[in-house]
Structures are given as C-alpha cells and as structure tokens.
Design a protein around this motif. Structure first.
Motif, PDB file in Angstrom:
ATOM      1  N   VAL A  34      -5.895  -1.209  21.551  1.00 47.38           N
ATOM      2  CA  VAL A  34      -5.308  -1.326  20.209  1.00 47.38           C
ATOM      3  C   VAL A  34      -6.408  -1.256  19.157  1.00 47.38           C
ATOM      4  CG1 VAL A  34      -4.134  -2.894  18.611  1.00 47.38           C
ATOM      5  CG2 VAL A  34      -3.240  -2.571  20.911  1.00 47.38           C
ATOM      6  N   ALA A  35      -7.481  -1.991  19.374  1.00 48.13           N
ATOM      7  CA  ALA A  35      -8.579  -2.017  18.402  1.00 48.13           C
ATOM      8  C   ALA A  35      -9.201  -0.634  18.232  1.00 48.13           C
ATOM      9  CB  ALA A  35      -9.640  -3.029  18.832  1.00 48.13           C
ATOM     10  N   LEU A  36      -9.315   0.118  19.316  1.00 51.19           N
ATOM     11  CA  LEU A  36      -9.883   1.465  19.229  1.00 51.19           C
ATOM     12  C   LEU A  36      -9.023   2.402  18.389  1.00 51.19           C
ATOM     13  CD1 LEU A  36     -11.243   2.174  22.813  1.00 51.19           C
ATOM     14  CD2 LEU A  36     -12.557   1.812  20.719  1.00 51.19           C
ATOM     15  N   HIS A  37      -7.724   2.197  18.387  1.00 49.25           N
ATOM     16  CA  HIS A  37      -6.820   3.072  17.639  1.00 49.25           C
ATOM     17  C   HIS A  37      -6.602   2.625  16.200  1.00 49.25           C
ATOM     18  CE1 HIS A  37      -5.810   4.274  21.788  1.00 49.25           C
ATOM     19  NE2 HIS A  37      -5.777   5.460  21.223  1.00 49.25           N
ATOM     20  N   HIS A  38      -7.111   1.456  15.859  1.00 45.12           N
ATOM     21  CA  HIS A  38      -6.958   0.940  14.498  1.00 45.12           C
ATOM     22  C   HIS A  38      -8.078   1.507  13.635  1.00 45.12           C
ATOM     23  CE1 HIS A  38      -5.575  -1.855  11.450  1.00 45.12           C
ATOM     24  NE2 HIS A  38      -6.849  -2.135  11.194  1.00 45.12           N
ATOM     25  N   THR A  39      -7.724   2.052  12.485  1.00 38.90           N
ATOM     26  CA  THR A  39      -8.743   2.602  11.590  1.00 38.90           C
ATOM     27  C   THR A  39      -9.011   1.629  10.452  1.00 38.90           C
ATOM     28  OG1 THR A  39      -7.078   3.783  10.297  1.00 38.90           O
ATOM     29  CG2 THR A  39      -8.076   4.982  12.139  1.00 38.90           C
ATOM     30  N   PRO A  40     -10.214   1.680   9.898  1.00 33.28           N
ATOM     31  CA  PRO A  40     -10.570   0.729   8.833  1.00 33.28           C
ATOM     32  C   PRO A  40      -9.676   0.803   7.595  1.00 33.28           C
ATOM     33  CG  PRO A  40     -12.527   1.837   9.661  1.00 33.28           C
ATOM     34  CD  PRO A  40     -11.340   2.517  10.273  1.00 33.28           C
ATOM     35  N   ASP A  41      -9.042   1.945   7.370  1.00 30.51           N
ATOM     36  CA  ASP A  41      -8.192   2.065   6.176  1.00 30.51           C
ATOM     37  C   ASP A  41      -6.805   1.459   6.372  1.00 30.51           C
ATOM     38  OD1 ASP A  41      -7.686   4.175   7.998  1.00 30.51           O
ATOM     39  OD2 ASP A  41      -6.679   5.313   6.426  1.00 30.51           O
ATOM     40  N   PRO A  43      -4.180  -1.660   7.047  1.00 33.20           N
ATOM     41  CA  PRO A  43      -4.190  -3.099   6.763  1.00 33.20           C
ATOM     42  C   PRO A  43      -4.427  -3.908   8.041  1.00 33.20           C
ATOM     43  CG  PRO A  43      -2.222  -2.066   5.857  1.00 33.20           C
ATOM     44  CD  PRO A  43      -2.909  -1.044   6.705  1.00 33.20           C
ATOM     45  N   PHE A  44      -5.104  -5.031   7.889  1.00 34.39           N
ATOM     46  CA  PHE A  44      -5.373  -5.904   9.026  1.00 34.39           C
ATOM     47  C   PHE A  44      -4.076  -6.384   9.660  1.00 34.39           C
ATOM     48  CE2 PHE A  44      -6.130 -10.041  10.981  1.00 34.39           C
ATOM     49  CZ  PHE A  44      -7.119  -9.701  11.889  1.00 34.39           C
ATOM     50  N   LEU A  49      -0.283  -7.112  14.202  1.00 36.60           N
ATOM     51  CA  LEU A  49       1.036  -6.856  14.777  1.00 36.60           C
ATOM     52  C   LEU A  49       0.943  -5.991  16.031  1.00 36.60           C
ATOM     53  CD1 LEU A  49       4.055  -7.277  14.592  1.00 36.60           C
ATOM     54  CD2 LEU A  49       4.173  -5.336  13.004  1.00 36.60           C
ATOM     55  N   ALA A  50       0.087  -4.973  15.993  1.00 34.51           N
ATOM     56  CA  ALA A  50      -0.093  -4.118  17.168  1.00 34.51           C
ATOM     57  C   ALA A  50      -0.661  -4.915  18.342  1.00 34.51           C
ATOM     58  CB  ALA A  50      -0.997  -2.937  16.825  1.00 34.51           C
ATOM     59  N   LEU A  51      -1.602  -5.805  18.056  1.00 34.48           N
ATOM     60  CA  LEU A  51      -2.154  -6.660  19.118  1.00 34.48           C
ATOM     61  C   LEU A  51      -1.068  -7.553  19.698  1.00 34.48           C
ATOM     62  CD1 LEU A  51      -5.564  -7.695  17.560  1.00 34.48           C
ATOM     63  CD2 LEU A  51      -5.240  -6.414  19.685  1.00 34.48           C
ATOM     64  N   TRP A  52      -0.275  -8.151  18.828  1.00 34.24           N
ATOM     65  CA  TRP A  52       0.803  -9.026  19.284  1.00 34.24           C
ATOM     66  C   TRP A  52       1.755  -8.250  20.206  1.00 34.24           C
ATOM     67  CZ3 TRP A  52       6.121  -8.826  18.322  1.00 34.24           C
ATOM     68  CH2 TRP A  52       6.834  -9.956  18.739  1.00 34.24           C
ATOM     69  N   ARG A  53       2.147  -7.053  19.792  1.00 35.23           N
ATOM     70  CA  ARG A  53       3.077  -6.250  20.604  1.00 35.23           C
ATOM     71  C   ARG A  53       2.498  -5.914  21.970  1.00 35.23           C
ATOM     72  NH1 ARG A  53       4.550  -2.427  15.618  1.00 35.23           N
ATOM     73  NH2 ARG A  53       6.346  -3.563  14.822  1.00 35.23           N
ATOM     74  N   GLU A  54       1.242  -5.480  21.993  1.00 36.83           N
ATOM     75  CA  GLU A  54       0.625  -5.090  23.260  1.00 36.83           C
ATOM     76  C   GLU A  54       0.412  -6.273  24.194  1.00 36.83           C
ATOM     77  OE1 GLU A  54       0.014  -2.019  24.608  1.00 36.83           O
ATOM     78  OE2 GLU A  54       1.206  -1.401  22.881  1.00 36.83           O
ATOM     79  N   LEU A  55      -0.063  -7.384  23.654  1.00 39.18           N
ATOM     80  CA  LEU A  55      -0.265  -8.562  24.504  1.00 39.18           C
ATOM     81  C   LEU A  55       1.066  -9.092  25.023  1.00 39.18           C
ATOM     82  CD1 LEU A  55      -3.095 -10.356  22.513  1.00 39.18           C
ATOM     83  CD2 LEU A  55      -3.303  -8.958  24.582  1.00 39.18           C
ATOM     84  N   ARG A  56       2.072  -9.034  24.174  1.00 38.07           N
ATOM     85  CA  ARG A  56       3.419  -9.443  24.589  1.00 38.07           C
ATOM     86  C   ARG A  56       3.937  -8.542  25.712  1.00 38.07           C
ATOM     87  NH1 ARG A  56       8.854  -8.644  22.811  1.00 38.07           N
ATOM     88  NH2 ARG A  56      10.019 -10.584  22.823  1.00 38.07           N
TER      89      ARG A  56
END
Length: 70
Positions: A34-41, A43-44, A49-56
C-alpha cells in the motif's frame, strides 16, 4: 520467537507463535505494498484508509474478523 513490545514506555516480552509470526509478515507485506502505491500528492487520509482496508483483508483471509457469533 520472543519479541519485545513497548507498551506505555514499558518493554514487555511477547511470545509469538509461528502462526502469529506468519500473520505479522503478511500484514507487513500488505502495508508495504500500500505504501509503495501511495504518492506524496495524495492525502494522508487516503493512505490511512488504504492501509486499513488491506490489513482488514489480511485478517479476514485468516478468519479473524467479521464473523458473527451466535
């Protein structure tokens, strides 16, 4: 494996079973992807939310969440 976990600034030794170690590894991999696909532009909050979905999803695959008790 025994891991030291810091809870409220107090180190606590925690015994992790091989199954728990494997689960932590799968969750770590999911978070890393998830972190690799997140770009700096972006929003955090989107990352959170993406982390929550994947860990879930990892926990659901393990049968660990969203199972109704009767």
């Amino acid at each position: 494996m025994v891991s030291t976990v810091v809870i409220d600034k107090e180190p606590v030794d925690v015994l992790l079973t091989p199954q728990n170690e494997a689960l932590v590894a799968r969750m770590t991999r999911a978070a890393y992807d998830v972190a690799l696909h997140h770009t700096p532009d972006q929003p955090f909050t989107e990352l959170e939310l993406a982390l929550w979905r994947e860990l879930r999803a990892v926990l659901q695959a393990e049968g660990g969440v969203d199972q109704e008790r009767q």
